[in-house]
Design an enzyme around this catalytic site. Structure first.
Site, PDB file in Angstrom:
ATOM      1  CG  ASP A  14      -3.599  -1.330  18.285  1.00 52.09           C
ATOM      2  OD1 ASP A  14      -3.926  -1.268  19.606  1.00 52.09           O
ATOM      3  OD2 ASP A  14      -2.859  -0.102  17.552  1.00 52.09           O
ATOM      4  CE  LYS A  55      -7.344   0.608  15.954  1.00 51.03           C
ATOM      5  NZ  LYS A  55      -7.500  -0.022  14.141  1.00 51.03           N
ATOM      6  CG  MET A 111      -3.254  -1.906   6.983  1.00 48.50           C
ATOM      7  SD  MET A 111      -4.181  -1.276   7.374  1.00 48.50           S
ATOM      8  CE  MET A 111      -2.764   0.846   6.895  1.00 48.50           C
TER       9      MET A 111
HETATM   10  C1  LIG Z   1      -2.996  -0.359  11.124  1.00 49.69           C
HETATM   11  S1  LIG Z   1      -1.583   0.119  10.086  1.00 49.69           S
HETATM   12  C2  LIG Z   1      -0.563   0.280  10.945  1.00 49.69           C
HETATM   13  C3  LIG Z   1       1.142   1.674  10.319  1.00 49.69           C
HETATM   14  C4  LIG Z   1       1.620   1.609  11.858  1.00 49.69           C
HETATM   15  N1  LIG Z   1       1.104   2.896  12.117  1.00 49.69           N
HETATM   16  C5  LIG Z   1       3.166   2.007  11.113  1.00 49.69           C
HETATM   17  O1  LIG Z   1       3.593   3.146  11.162  1.00 49.69           O
HETATM   18  O2  LIG Z   1       4.123   1.240  10.749  1.00 49.69           O
HETATM   19  C6  LIG Z   1      -0.899  -1.493   9.624  1.00 49.69           C
HETATM   20  C7  LIG Z   1      -0.365  -1.892   8.469  1.00 49.69           C
HETATM   21  O3  LIG Z   1       1.050  -1.770   8.303  1.00 49.69           O
HETATM   22  C8  LIG Z   1       2.444  -2.674   7.676  1.00 49.69           C
HETATM   23  N2  LIG Z   1       2.981  -3.017   8.862  1.00 49.69           N
HETATM   24  C9  LIG Z   1       3.013  -2.872  10.295  1.00 49.69           C
HETATM   25  N3  LIG Z   1       3.900  -3.942  10.684  1.00 49.69           N
HETATM   26  C10 LIG Z   1       4.781  -3.974  10.056  1.00 49.69           C
HETATM   27  C11 LIG Z   1       5.681  -4.640   9.903  1.00 49.69           C
HETATM   28  N4  LIG Z   1       6.303  -5.308  10.836  1.00 49.69           N
HETATM   29  N5  LIG Z   1       6.463  -5.362   8.673  1.00 49.69           N
HETATM   30  C12 LIG Z   1       5.860  -5.240   7.858  1.00 49.69           C
HETATM   31  N6  LIG Z   1       4.313  -4.428   7.255  1.00 49.69           N
HETATM   32  C13 LIG Z   1       4.070  -3.899   8.840  1.00 49.69           C
HETATM   33  C14 LIG Z   1       1.332  -2.897   7.183  1.00 49.69           C
HETATM   34  O4  LIG Z   1       1.238  -2.858   6.030  1.00 49.69           O
HETATM   35  C15 LIG Z   1       0.506  -3.329   8.374  1.00 49.69           C
HETATM   36  O5  LIG Z   1      -1.030  -3.946   7.307  1.00 49.69           O
END
Ligand SMILES: C[S@@+](CC[C@H](N)C(=O)[O-])C[C@H]1O[C@@H](n2cnc3c(N)ncnc32)[C@H](O)[C@@H]1O
Length: 254
Positions: A33, A55, A169
């Site tokens: 991803d 994605k 998000m």
């Molecule tokens: C589709 S979701 C997936 C979440 C992921 N599966 C998790 O457990 O962190 C994507 C969102 O996770 C958050 N996110 C993921 N990685 C991040 C990071 N390194 N720093 C801040 N927010 C993050 C943001 O809000 C982003 O829009």
């Protein structure tokens, strides 16, 4: 020979589980991803095939549809290859990992889930923000900001309670969510921590409050933490943008 649905954590490869590292180092194919850190992908076997399915909800990305990704995993898994499906954070937290696992099971392809450090908990933790804290926050709610009405329906009743709200998000919808929470009786002085690109060299942290969340600057991807514990955000040499933060009572008697 299996398809592994692997949580890559929020960024820094040091946050991978030992199992994630182990399966990455033997995979024939790695399906990645966009939010997965390049440093994690670099831990794959030198001759592994890397497929970037990008994605993502962000503009400008060449996204492969979820259906195409799921079909790809079934095909690759049916070929007897060792496949790692790498997802940011934890594969089962807003990662559509549940759907991918169901499709693999339906197709009779052996599959295993390797949990990861979710950004919802790991990114605040790295910045010194505990989502629960004895005497301050007794529960937490993790929600996607995609549908502000859903967030507001779930959170309106938490005004004045000790619940910490963690939003993923939610950069684009933060103003709408803030206005809705204020209308539902949440205090404008409620602390808000904004952490962008957590666990990466580009990480940015900012502290604000609910009354100012709509106008606060924050880049995606970000974790937004709303609640008294957010005031504990450790800022690297920066001064908090809101001068009068609520005092957090830490009860050390157990
Ligand atoms: C589709 S979701 C997936 C979440 C992921 N599966 C998790 O457990 O962190 C994507 C969102 O996770 C958050 N996110 C993921 N990685 C991040 C990071 N390194 N720093 C801040 N927010 C993050 C943001 O809000 C982003 O829009």
């Amino acid at each position: 020979l299996t398809v592994y649905l692997v949580g890559a954590g929020p960024g820094d490869p040091d946050l991978l589980t030992v199992r994630a590292h182990r399966v990455l180092s033997v995979a024939d194919v790695v399906v990645v991803d966009r939010l997965v850190d390049d440093r994690v992908v670099a831990l794959a076997r030198p001759h592994a095939r890397i497929i970037d399915v990008g994605k993502t909800a962000y503009a400008g990305a060449a996204a492969t549809s979820q259906e195409a990704i799921t079909a790809m995993l079934v095909v690759l898994g049916s070929q007897g290859l060792t496949v790692v499906r790498l997802k940011g954070g934890d594969p089962f937290v807003f990662g559509r990992g549940g759907e991918e696992l169901a499709a693999l099971r339906d197709a009779g392809v052996p599959a295993e889930v390797v949990p990861g450090v979710t950004s919802a908990l790991g990114v605040p933790a790295l910045a010194g923000v505990p989502v629960t804290l004895r005497g301050v926050a007794s529960s937490f709610l993790v929600m996607s900001g995609h549908d502000p009405d859903e967030v507001l329906a779930a959170c309106a009743g938490h005004a004045g309670t000790s619940t910490t709200l963690v939003l993923l998000m939610a950069v684009a919808t933060r103003r709408r969510i803030a206005e809705g929470l204020l209308a539902a009786g949440w205090e404008p002085k409620t602390s808000v921590a904004l952490i962008s690109r957590g666990a990466t060299p580009q990480e940015r942290r900012a502290l604000t409050d609910l009354g100012h969340l709509g106008g606060a600057l924050v880049d995606a991807p970000a974790v937004i933490v709303i609640g008294a514990v957010a005031s504990l955000l450790e800022q690297r040499g920066a001064v908090a943008s809101i001068p009068s933060l609520p005092t957090v009572r830490v009860d050390i008697a157990s």
